[in-house]
Design an enzyme around this catalytic site. Structure first.
Site, short mmCIF file in Angstrom:
data_model
loop_
_atom_site.label_atom_id
_atom_site.label_comp_id
_atom_site.label_asym_id
_atom_site.label_seq_id
_atom_site.Cartn_x
_atom_site.Cartn_y
_atom_site.Cartn_z
N MET A 18 -5.72 1.72 -7.86
CA MET A 18 -4.80 0.86 -7.10
C MET A 18 -5.48 0.35 -5.83
SD MET A 18 -1.02 2.34 -7.67
CE MET A 18 -1.12 3.70 -6.54
N HIS A 25 -12.67 7.90 -5.77
CA HIS A 25 -12.80 6.84 -6.79
C HIS A 25 -14.26 6.64 -7.17
CE1 HIS A 25 -8.97 5.60 -4.71
NE2 HIS A 25 -8.58 5.56 -5.96
N HIS A 58 -12.04 5.17 -2.23
CA HIS A 58 -12.78 6.12 -1.39
C HIS A 58 -13.74 6.90 -2.27
CE1 HIS A 58 -9.98 8.90 -3.19
NE2 HIS A 58 -8.96 8.27 -2.64
O1 PAF Z 1 -3.83 6.88 -10.16
C1 PAF Z 1 -3.65 5.69 -9.81
O2 PAF Z 1 -4.30 5.17 -8.91
C2 PAF Z 1 -2.58 4.88 -10.53
O3 PAF Z 1 -1.48 5.64 -10.85
C3 PAF Z 1 -3.13 4.14 -11.76
C4 PAF Z 1 -3.57 5.09 -12.85
C5 PAF Z 1 -4.27 3.24 -11.36
C6 PAF Z 1 -2.03 3.24 -12.36
O4 PAF Z 1 -1.58 2.31 -11.43
#
Ligand code: PAF
Length: 282
Positions: free
Chosen positions: A28, A35, A32
């Protein structure tokens, strides 16, 4: 690295990459180091021949709280830089209008795993997650997808979704990434007050201590009550839940030989933090 903003752009960008491994990391944004570790894991899975796709989409449909959506950090320029640095081949960055028709009328409901933990206090959240991830799976058609274990319940539900709907995608779980003080990295951490930021690593300390109590055979109820009590001693902290469950079913753990999960969600002021630890007695 290429960036696609529309479904058409995504389709044409992905066309030459098909037929080889294609690994998707849905996010989303507000990316950071946590990710970054998902993206690096995806890069490794894809290898030199395959490709990595990251989606950056703040999915409005999964927010049960309008304030949380409005204050969710947005850093698109830095997100693109991080994706590039992690070896991502394609970033899909759609707008809400690109993703959803105004009169959309199909929803996704998971009826067992999402009734507990975060699902109990965030109505509609996992339906929104399943909807957007299912759409991303259809748009990207990846061979694999990577999700973090910090959102343990989300990972379990998405595994169930691909199993129950026969979606031919392999789901990979990635370990939680923590700061040096033990706090699990989260896009929401930047919204903590300095006092709550300093206190938040106690979640990890309490989970580790709880793990020792579990290994020593203490009852689940006592372990959870102790974690909750200690957390709520911190001014401005309120636990949403502290629960010890079976790591697969996410419901009450009845077999001590199976992997268990101790999961916590707590409000530090108006910021909701989650964390968890896998526990075993053997
Ligand atoms: O974990 C997340 O950031 C969100 O829930 C996802 C999997 C990208 C779905 O919007």
């Amino acid at each position: 690295m290429q960036t696609a903003y529309t479904k058409e752009e995504l389709r044409s960008t992905l066309a030459p990459l098909r037929g080889r491994r294609l690994v998707l990391v849905p996010t989303m944004g507000a990316l950071h180091e946590g990710h970054a570790s998902l993206l690096r894991q995806a890069r490794e899975l894809a290898g030199e021949e395959g490709s990595v796709v990251a989606s950056v989409f703040l999915n409005p449909v999964q927010f049960d709280n309008a304030g949380d959506l409005a204050t969710y950090p947005k850093t698109p320029a830095q997100d693109l830089e991080l994706c590039d640095a992690c070896g991502v081949d394609v970033v899909f960055m759609p707008s809400p209008d690109t993703m959803y028709c105004n009169d959309r009328s199909i929803s996704m409901e998971e009826t067992h795993l999402s009734t507990v933990l975060c699902g109990a206090s965030r109505p509609g959240h996992f339906a929104g997650v399943c909807l957007v991830v299912c759409k991303l799976f259809n748009l990207v058609q990846p061979t694999d997808a990577v999700f973090g274990k910090k959102d343990y319940q989300q990972l379990a539900i998405l595994r169930r979704m691909v199993r129950d709907l026969d979606i031919p995608i392999q789901i990979h779980g990635a370990e939680i990434v923590r700061g040096a003080d033990g706090l699990a990295l989260s896009s929401r951490n930047v919204r903590l007050t300095p006092e709550h930021r300093a206190a938040a690593p106690s979640i990890r300390r309490l989970l580790l201590a709880a793990g020792e109590s579990y290994a020593a055979g203490l009852p689940a109820g006592d372990i959870c009550a102790s974690v909750k009590r200690e957390l709520e001693l911190i001014p401005g902290v309120r636990c949403d839940y502290v629960e010890l469950v079976d790591a697969e079913t996410l419901h009450e753990s009845t077999n001590p030989h199976r992997l268990a999960l101790l999961a916590v969600a707590a409000w530090f002021g108006d910021v909701r933090l989650i964390d968890n630890i896998e526990l075993s007695r053997s």
